[in-house]
Design a protein around this motif. Structure first.
Motif, PDB file in Angstrom:
ATOM      1  N   ALA A  35      31.410  39.123  45.213  1.00  0.00           N
ATOM      2  CA  ALA A  35      32.222  40.121  45.920  1.00  0.00           C
ATOM      3  C   ALA A  35      32.226  41.445  45.169  1.00  0.00           C
ATOM      4  O   ALA A  35      32.079  42.513  45.773  1.00  0.00           O
ATOM      5  CB  ALA A  35      33.644  39.601  46.101  1.00  0.00           C
ATOM      6  N   VAL A  36      32.369  41.395  43.853  1.00  0.00           N
ATOM      7  CA  VAL A  36      32.400  42.621  43.051  1.00  0.00           C
ATOM      8  C   VAL A  36      31.058  43.345  43.113  1.00  0.00           C
ATOM      9  O   VAL A  36      31.010  44.574  43.090  1.00  0.00           O
ATOM     10  CB  VAL A  36      32.804  42.323  41.595  1.00  0.00           C
ATOM     11  N   ASN A  41      28.899  48.740  45.156  1.00  0.00           N
ATOM     12  CA  ASN A  41      28.125  49.565  46.084  1.00  0.00           C
ATOM     13  C   ASN A  41      29.020  50.280  47.090  1.00  0.00           C
ATOM     14  O   ASN A  41      28.786  51.440  47.428  1.00  0.00           O
ATOM     15  CB  ASN A  41      27.081  48.709  46.813  1.00  0.00           C
ATOM     16  N   ARG A  42      30.065  49.609  47.551  1.00  0.00           N
ATOM     17  CA  ARG A  42      31.017  50.263  48.461  1.00  0.00           C
ATOM     18  C   ARG A  42      31.698  51.432  47.768  1.00  0.00           C
ATOM     19  O   ARG A  42      31.898  52.492  48.368  1.00  0.00           O
ATOM     20  CB  ARG A  42      32.087  49.265  48.913  1.00  0.00           C
ATOM     21  N   ALA A  43      32.069  51.227  46.513  1.00  0.00           N
ATOM     22  CA  ALA A  43      32.758  52.276  45.759  1.00  0.00           C
ATOM     23  C   ALA A  43      31.863  53.499  45.572  1.00  0.00           C
ATOM     24  O   ALA A  43      32.312  54.640  45.715  1.00  0.00           O
ATOM     25  CB  ALA A  43      33.199  51.735  44.397  1.00  0.00           C
ATOM     26  N   TYR A 189      39.199  47.140  46.274  1.00  0.00           N
ATOM     27  CA  TYR A 189      38.681  46.158  47.230  1.00  0.00           C
ATOM     28  C   TYR A 189      38.951  44.729  46.753  1.00  0.00           C
ATOM     29  O   TYR A 189      39.261  43.841  47.560  1.00  0.00           O
ATOM     30  CB  TYR A 189      37.181  46.360  47.439  1.00  0.00           C
ATOM     31  N   ALA A 190      38.842  44.506  45.433  1.00  0.00           N
ATOM     32  CA  ALA A 190      39.100  43.169  44.896  1.00  0.00           C
ATOM     33  C   ALA A 190      40.568  42.785  45.063  1.00  0.00           C
ATOM     34  O   ALA A 190      40.888  41.639  45.427  1.00  0.00           O
ATOM     35  CB  ALA A 190      38.709  43.115  43.418  1.00  0.00           C
ATOM     36  N   PHE A 191      41.485  43.732  44.836  1.00  0.00           N
ATOM     37  CA  PHE A 191      42.907  43.441  45.002  1.00  0.00           C
ATOM     38  C   PHE A 191      43.256  43.198  46.469  1.00  0.00           C
ATOM     39  O   PHE A 191      44.103  42.364  46.783  1.00  0.00           O
ATOM     40  CB  PHE A 191      43.744  44.587  44.434  1.00  0.00           C
ATOM     41  N   ASN A 199      48.835  46.334  43.427  1.00  0.00           N
ATOM     42  CA  ASN A 199      47.746  46.792  42.571  1.00  0.00           C
ATOM     43  C   ASN A 199      46.653  47.496  43.375  1.00  0.00           C
ATOM     44  O   ASN A 199      45.997  48.408  42.870  1.00  0.00           O
ATOM     45  CB  ASN A 199      47.157  45.618  41.787  1.00  0.00           C
ATOM     46  N   ALA A 200      46.463  47.077  44.620  1.00  0.00           N
ATOM     47  CA  ALA A 200      45.503  47.756  45.488  1.00  0.00           C
ATOM     48  C   ALA A 200      45.935  49.202  45.712  1.00  0.00           C
ATOM     49  O   ALA A 200      45.120  50.130  45.639  1.00  0.00           O
ATOM     50  CB  ALA A 200      45.367  47.028  46.823  1.00  0.00           C
ATOM     51  N   GLN A 201      47.216  49.413  45.970  1.00  0.00           N
ATOM     52  CA  GLN A 201      47.729  50.771  46.184  1.00  0.00           C
ATOM     53  C   GLN A 201      47.596  51.612  44.929  1.00  0.00           C
ATOM     54  O   GLN A 201      47.240  52.793  44.995  1.00  0.00           O
ATOM     55  CB  GLN A 201      49.191  50.703  46.630  1.00  0.00           C
ATOM     56  N   LEU A 202      47.875  51.014  43.775  1.00  0.00           N
ATOM     57  CA  LEU A 202      47.750  51.739  42.511  1.00  0.00           C
ATOM     58  C   LEU A 202      46.296  52.155  42.250  1.00  0.00           C
ATOM     59  O   LEU A 202      46.030  53.268  41.807  1.00  0.00           O
ATOM     60  CB  LEU A 202      48.272  50.878  41.356  1.00  0.00           C
TER      61      LEU A 202
END
Length: 228
Positions: A35-36, A41-43, A189-191, A199-202
């Motif tokens: 997934a990472v 690549n998405r990042a 994306y992982a969070f 943590n996703a928002q942070l």
């Protein structure tokens, strides 16, 4: 020197407290490791697509005209990775003993109104040294007048898209000092995958701040004229 794909992945896995990959087991990744890989690549895509003209994506391109050919496809020019073309950068070289001249950009509607009829004259009598550049609705680059020789050189710049990393030793276009921005968005994306909303928002907030910093450093530079 830019970090490898493997290093970028492991930077994120380490922050997530997950098992890191090695060059020997890179191709057999599982679960969050795989997934990472996708998230890196998405990042990178997110960073490059957040602005149209990042200086680290600029490509210097040149091509030789074809006598009687007015439209040049991205495929023919080997520029299928084009995101944005800098139409103010087009220059024209008639011969090695001549100076370069600038080609004037026309919108496609301007071209149709003023020069299309001339350039499509089937007799070819209107062929000459190009003076104008334009882009048609299919993203082909057009020259006007239609070149009368196959010895002219056209130079320009374009901004490239991201080609997905795949091999462990692949490197991205992102400058080394901004590689933490890749990790920030990949962790977002992982969070999200884990359902960790806080943590996703942070991570997203940090990513947004970092993108603003990148724009300030790389794009929004102030130019000052010194008094003499």
């Amino acid at each position: 020197m830019a970090s490898s794909y493997l290093v970028l992945i492991n930077n994120v896995l380490r922050d997530l407290n997950e098992v890191e990959l090695t060059s020997s087991n890179f191709s057999s990744s599982r679960g969050i490791q795989t997934a990472v890989k996708d998230y890196i690549n998405r990042a990178i895509d997110d960073i490059i697509n957040s602005d149209t003209e990042w200086p680290f994506t600029v490509i210097n391109k040149s091509f030789t005209t074809v006598a009687g050919t007015r439209l040049y496809t991205r495929s023919a020019l080997s520029t299928t990775d084009t995101k944005t073309v800098d139409f103010d950068s087009f220059t024209f070289l008639e011969a090695s003993d001549k100076k370069e001249t600038t080609l004037e950009y026309l919108t496609y509607s301007e071209y149709l109104d003023n020069y299309h009829e001339r350039d499509t004259d089937p007799t070819g009598n209107s062929r000459a040294i190009p003076e104008y550049i334009y882009e048609d609705p299919q993203n082909n680059i057009g020259l006007s007048p239609v070149p009368d020789k196959a010895t002219y050189t056209v130079k320009y710049y374009y901004y490239a898209t991201h080609t997905a990393l795949s091999g462990a030793t692949d490197t991205s276009l992102i400058p080394t000092r901004f590689e933490t921005v890749i990790a920030e968005k990949a962790k977002y994306y992982a969070f999200v995958l884990r359902g960790d909303v806080q943590n996703a928002q942070l991570s997203q907030m940090q990513f947004d701040k970092s993108i603003k910093r990148m724009r300030v450093e790389l794009i929004n530079k102030q130019l000052y004229m010194r008094a003499v």
